[in-house]
Write a protein that holds these residues in place. Structure first.
Motif, PDB file in Angstrom:
ATOM      1  N   ALA A   1       0.828  -1.100  -0.020  1.00 50.96           N
ATOM      2  CA  ALA A   1      -0.039  -0.075  -0.090  1.00 50.96           C
ATOM      3  C   ALA A   1       1.106   1.222  -0.083  1.00 50.96           C
ATOM      4  N   THR A   2       1.968   1.176   0.411  1.00 51.87           N
ATOM      5  CA  THR A   2       2.912   2.432   0.520  1.00 51.87           C
ATOM      6  C   THR A   2       4.374   1.885  -0.273  1.00 51.87           C
ATOM      7  N   ALA A   3       4.283   1.874  -1.507  1.00 52.93           N
ATOM      8  CA  ALA A   3       5.438   1.219  -2.091  1.00 52.93           C
ATOM      9  C   ALA A   3       6.663   1.991  -2.176  1.00 52.93           C
ATOM     10  N   GLY A   4       6.665   3.394  -1.977  1.00 55.05           N
ATOM     11  CA  GLY A   4       7.823   4.187  -1.953  1.00 55.05           C
ATOM     12  C   GLY A   4       8.785   3.816  -3.166  1.00 55.05           C
ATOM     13  N   LEU A   5      10.188   3.667  -2.873  1.00 55.39           N
ATOM     14  CA  LEU A   5      11.073   3.161  -3.814  1.00 55.39           C
ATOM     15  C   LEU A   5      10.927   1.633  -4.340  1.00 55.39           C
ATOM     16  N   GLY A   6      10.081   1.140  -3.989  1.00 48.93           N
ATOM     17  CA  GLY A   6       9.959  -0.349  -4.374  1.00 48.93           C
ATOM     18  C   GLY A   6      10.778  -1.362  -3.856  1.00 48.93           C
ATOM     19  N   ARG A   7      11.587  -1.028  -2.559  1.00 52.75           N
ATOM     20  CA  ARG A   7      12.571  -2.060  -2.301  1.00 52.75           C
ATOM     21  C   ARG A   7      11.796  -3.226  -1.428  1.00 52.75           C
ATOM     22  N   ASP A   8      10.818  -2.879  -0.622  1.00 48.78           N
ATOM     23  CA  ASP A   8      10.025  -4.017  -0.195  1.00 48.78           C
ATOM     24  C   ASP A   8       9.231  -4.831  -0.999  1.00 48.78           C
ATOM     25  N   SER A   9       8.657  -4.148  -1.996  1.00 52.64           N
ATOM     26  CA  SER A   9       7.774  -4.746  -3.125  1.00 52.64           C
ATOM     27  C   SER A   9       8.799  -5.803  -4.052  1.00 52.64           C
TER      28      SER A   9
ATOM     29  N   CYS B   1       1.116   0.498  -4.506  1.00 55.56           N
ATOM     30  CA  CYS B   1       0.350   1.735  -4.636  1.00 55.56           C
ATOM     31  C   CYS B   1       1.141   2.879  -4.165  1.00 55.56           C
ATOM     32  N   GLU B   2       1.594   3.667  -5.028  1.00 58.07           N
ATOM     33  CA  GLU B   2       2.038   4.880  -4.578  1.00 58.07           C
ATOM     34  C   GLU B   2       1.282   6.312  -5.025  1.00 58.07           C
ATOM     35  N   ARG B   3       1.172   7.162  -3.956  1.00 61.76           N
ATOM     36  CA  ARG B   3       0.470   8.311  -4.339  1.00 61.76           C
ATOM     37  C   ARG B   3       1.027   9.583  -4.616  1.00 61.76           C
ATOM     38  N   ASN B   4       2.199   9.725  -4.290  1.00 61.38           N
ATOM     39  CA  ASN B   4       3.295  10.650  -4.652  1.00 61.38           C
ATOM     40  C   ASN B   4       3.497  10.479  -6.223  1.00 61.38           C
TER      41      ASN B   4
ATOM     42  N   ALA C   1      -3.679   6.405  -4.209  1.00 63.54           N
ATOM     43  CA  ALA C   1      -3.611   6.458  -2.927  1.00 63.54           C
ATOM     44  C   ALA C   1      -4.263   5.110  -2.624  1.00 63.54           C
ATOM     45  N   ALA C   2      -3.536   4.363  -1.682  1.00 67.77           N
ATOM     46  CA  ALA C   2      -4.151   3.103  -1.330  1.00 67.77           C
ATOM     47  C   ALA C   2      -5.364   2.992  -0.948  1.00 67.77           C
ATOM     48  N   GLN C   3      -5.848   3.959  -0.140  1.00 67.00           N
ATOM     49  CA  GLN C   3      -7.261   3.907   0.322  1.00 67.00           C
ATOM     50  C   GLN C   3      -8.239   3.768  -1.011  1.00 67.00           C
ATOM     51  N   ALA C   4      -8.057   4.376  -1.946  1.00 64.82           N
ATOM     52  CA  ALA C   4      -8.916   4.244  -3.119  1.00 64.82           C
ATOM     53  C   ALA C   4      -8.740   3.032  -3.785  1.00 64.82           C
TER      54      ALA C   4
ATOM     55  N   LEU D   1       1.996  -2.586   4.640  1.00 67.36           N
ATOM     56  CA  LEU D   1       1.891  -1.017   4.752  1.00 67.36           C
ATOM     57  C   LEU D   1       3.344  -0.685   5.548  1.00 67.36           C
ATOM     58  N   ASP D   2       4.155   0.327   4.932  1.00 70.32           N
ATOM     59  CA  ASP D   2       5.509   0.728   5.460  1.00 70.32           C
ATOM     60  C   ASP D   2       5.248   2.335   5.360  1.00 70.32           C
ATOM     61  N   PRO D   3       4.288   2.984   6.304  1.00 68.49           N
ATOM     62  CA  PRO D   3       4.143   4.315   6.229  1.00 68.49           C
ATOM     63  C   PRO D   3       5.410   4.965   6.725  1.00 68.49           C
TER      64      PRO D   3
ATOM     65  N   LYS E   1       5.471  13.189   6.105  1.00 68.90           N
ATOM     66  CA  LYS E   1       5.135  12.194   7.085  1.00 68.90           C
ATOM     67  C   LYS E   1       3.769  11.785   6.487  1.00 68.90           C
ATOM     68  N   ASP E   2       3.580  10.458   6.799  1.00 71.37           N
ATOM     69  CA  ASP E   2       2.169   9.873   6.389  1.00 71.37           C
ATOM     70  C   ASP E   2       0.981   9.774   7.587  1.00 71.37           C
ATOM     71  N   GLU E   3       0.506  11.007   7.654  1.00 70.06           N
ATOM     72  CA  GLU E   3      -0.313  11.227   8.703  1.00 70.06           C
ATOM     73  C   GLU E   3      -1.516  10.224   8.832  1.00 70.06           C
TER      74      GLU E   3
HETATM   75  C1  LIG Z   1       8.439   4.844   3.915  1.00 66.82           C
HETATM   76  S1  LIG Z   1       7.954   4.962   2.459  1.00 66.82           S
HETATM   77  C2  LIG Z   1       7.882   3.191   1.921  1.00 66.82           C
HETATM   78  C3  LIG Z   1       9.185   2.513   1.488  1.00 66.82           C
HETATM   79  C4  LIG Z   1       9.220   1.436   0.875  1.00 66.82           C
HETATM   80  N1  LIG Z   1       8.496   0.330   1.667  1.00 66.82           N
HETATM   81  C5  LIG Z   1      10.439   0.623   0.143  1.00 66.82           C
HETATM   82  O1  LIG Z   1      10.696  -0.255   0.568  1.00 66.82           O
HETATM   83  O2  LIG Z   1      10.773   1.529  -0.568  1.00 66.82           O
HETATM   84  C6  LIG Z   1       6.337   5.324   2.457  1.00 66.82           C
HETATM   85  C7  LIG Z   1       5.900   5.458   1.163  1.00 66.82           C
HETATM   86  O3  LIG Z   1       4.713   5.418   0.969  1.00 66.82           O
HETATM   87  C8  LIG Z   1       3.627   6.385   0.338  1.00 66.82           C
HETATM   88  N2  LIG Z   1       2.471   6.465   0.987  1.00 66.82           N
HETATM   89  C9  LIG Z   1       2.136   6.639   1.919  1.00 66.82           C
HETATM   90  N3  LIG Z   1       0.745   6.931   2.349  1.00 66.82           N
HETATM   91  C10 LIG Z   1       0.267   6.453   1.078  1.00 66.82           C
HETATM   92  C11 LIG Z   1      -1.049   6.012   0.643  1.00 66.82           C
HETATM   93  N4  LIG Z   1      -2.112   5.980   1.691  1.00 66.82           N
HETATM   94  N5  LIG Z   1      -1.040   5.605  -0.545  1.00 66.82           N
HETATM   95  C12 LIG Z   1      -0.274   5.338  -1.464  1.00 66.82           C
HETATM   96  N6  LIG Z   1       1.072   5.723  -1.082  1.00 66.82           N
HETATM   97  C13 LIG Z   1       1.214   6.063   0.230  1.00 66.82           C
HETATM   98  C14 LIG Z   1       4.812   7.698   0.512  1.00 66.82           C
HETATM   99  O4  LIG Z   1       4.162   8.812  -0.678  1.00 66.82           O
HETATM  100  C15 LIG Z   1       6.043   7.273   0.614  1.00 66.82           C
HETATM  101  O5  LIG Z   1       6.480   6.983  -0.902  1.00 66.82           O
END
Ligand SMILES: C[S@@+](CC[C@H](N)C(=O)[O-])C[C@H]1O[C@@H](n2cnc3c(N)ncnc32)[C@H](O)[C@@H]1O
Length: 268
Positions: free
Chosen positions: A109-117, A130-133, A166-169, A186-188, A212-214
């Protein structure tokens, strides 16, 4: 800066608005297309403002960096480098998702730079990222495209699919689907990282881009509604669980903890 209703660049640590531009020294087409897609202005030279962020292509790889005077290492999605650097450790993430299973589906749900994926896909899972940014999503799309044609990683990257939203959507769109994802991960972004100073430095650039991911508790609630077998949340070792719900158990290491919310047992 807002693009298509999404927050592209959040406030920097000093509280001023970080400035993001596309650095296109040679007027190349790929940069022009990216500028149009993201609605971001282009410049032909990078300035000296240490708060400025630049997206640019370096050897056909999309990177995010600052002014050269900061000497900060640019960030890119590079699965070939990840594969080369990967030292098999305790594979805590593999334990947290319940082990290797044929056909396992995971939403990161929080893909970021895709390392965990990439790790998850390496365990054989079919992973939706899923990545919203939009800027991070562009870095991911570029990394996935390069990965698909790199022999060392192509078979793993073939198991990864990007959803730049966004992951919610995305999770809500799966409600009632005949085949819900087996696992949602999730890795917020966490404000105070318990990681080493070096990792912290590497992450500074990324932090100033996404902030931050509030709303992580909201994503957790959506994940628990949709996942079939379990939800896994990555946390710093001594952090409280995500607001709203305590996990049933956790898999802990020195630098990380995975909080596990089991829903339905996996078939033996
Ligand atoms: C800490 S990073 C994740 C790092 C990732 N696990 C990795 O291994 O590279 C958090 C990422 O999640 C995204 N993110 C946070 N909340 C999100 C949401 N609700 N939907 C989609 N992306 C989200 C942020 O934009 C950020 O890029």
């Amino acid at each position: 800066l807002t693009v298509g209703g999404n927050n592209v660049v959040s406030m920097s640590e000093r509280g001023d608005q970080a400035l993001l531009q596309i650095w296109n020294a040679t007027g190349d087409e790929a940069s022009n297309a990216l500028a149009a897609e993201l609605g971001i202005a282009q410049v032909s030279r990078r300035g000296d403002n240490p708060d400025s962020l630049y997206l640019f292509y370096e050897n056909d790889c999309l990177v995010l960096g600052r002014s050269p005077s900061t000497r900060e290492k640019p960030v890119a999605v590079d699965f070939v480098a990840q594969q080369r650097d990967h030292h098999r450790g305790k594979e805590l993430l593999l334990k947290a998702i319940g082990g290797r299973r044929a056909g396992l589906t995971v939403v990161d749900a929080t893909a970021g730079l895709g390392r965990d994926s990439y790790l998850l896909a390496g365990y054989g899972a079919h992973v939706t990222l899923c990545e919203r940014n939009p800027v991070v999503a562009a870095l991911l799309a570029d990394g996935l495209a390069r990965g698909r044609t790199a022999p060392e990683v192509a078979d793993v990257v073939a198991n990864m699919r990007l959803q730049p939203l966004a992951a919610q959507a995305y999770l809500e769109s799966l409600a009632g689907a005949p085949l819900p994802p087996d696992v949602v991960y999730l890795d917020p972004m966490f404000p105070e990282s318990g990681k080493s100073a070096l990792v912290k430095k590497e992450m500074r650039l990324f932090h100033s881009l996404v902030g931050k991911d509030e709303d992580a508790a909201e994503v957790l609630a959506a994940a628990l509604d949709v996942a079939k077998h379990r939800v896994v949340v990555k946390r710093p070792p001594h952090a409280a669980p995500l607001r709203g719900k305590a996990p049933q158990f956790a898999i802990s290491g020195k630098a990380v903890r995975y909080d596990v919310y089991p829903l339905k047992a996996f078939a033996k």
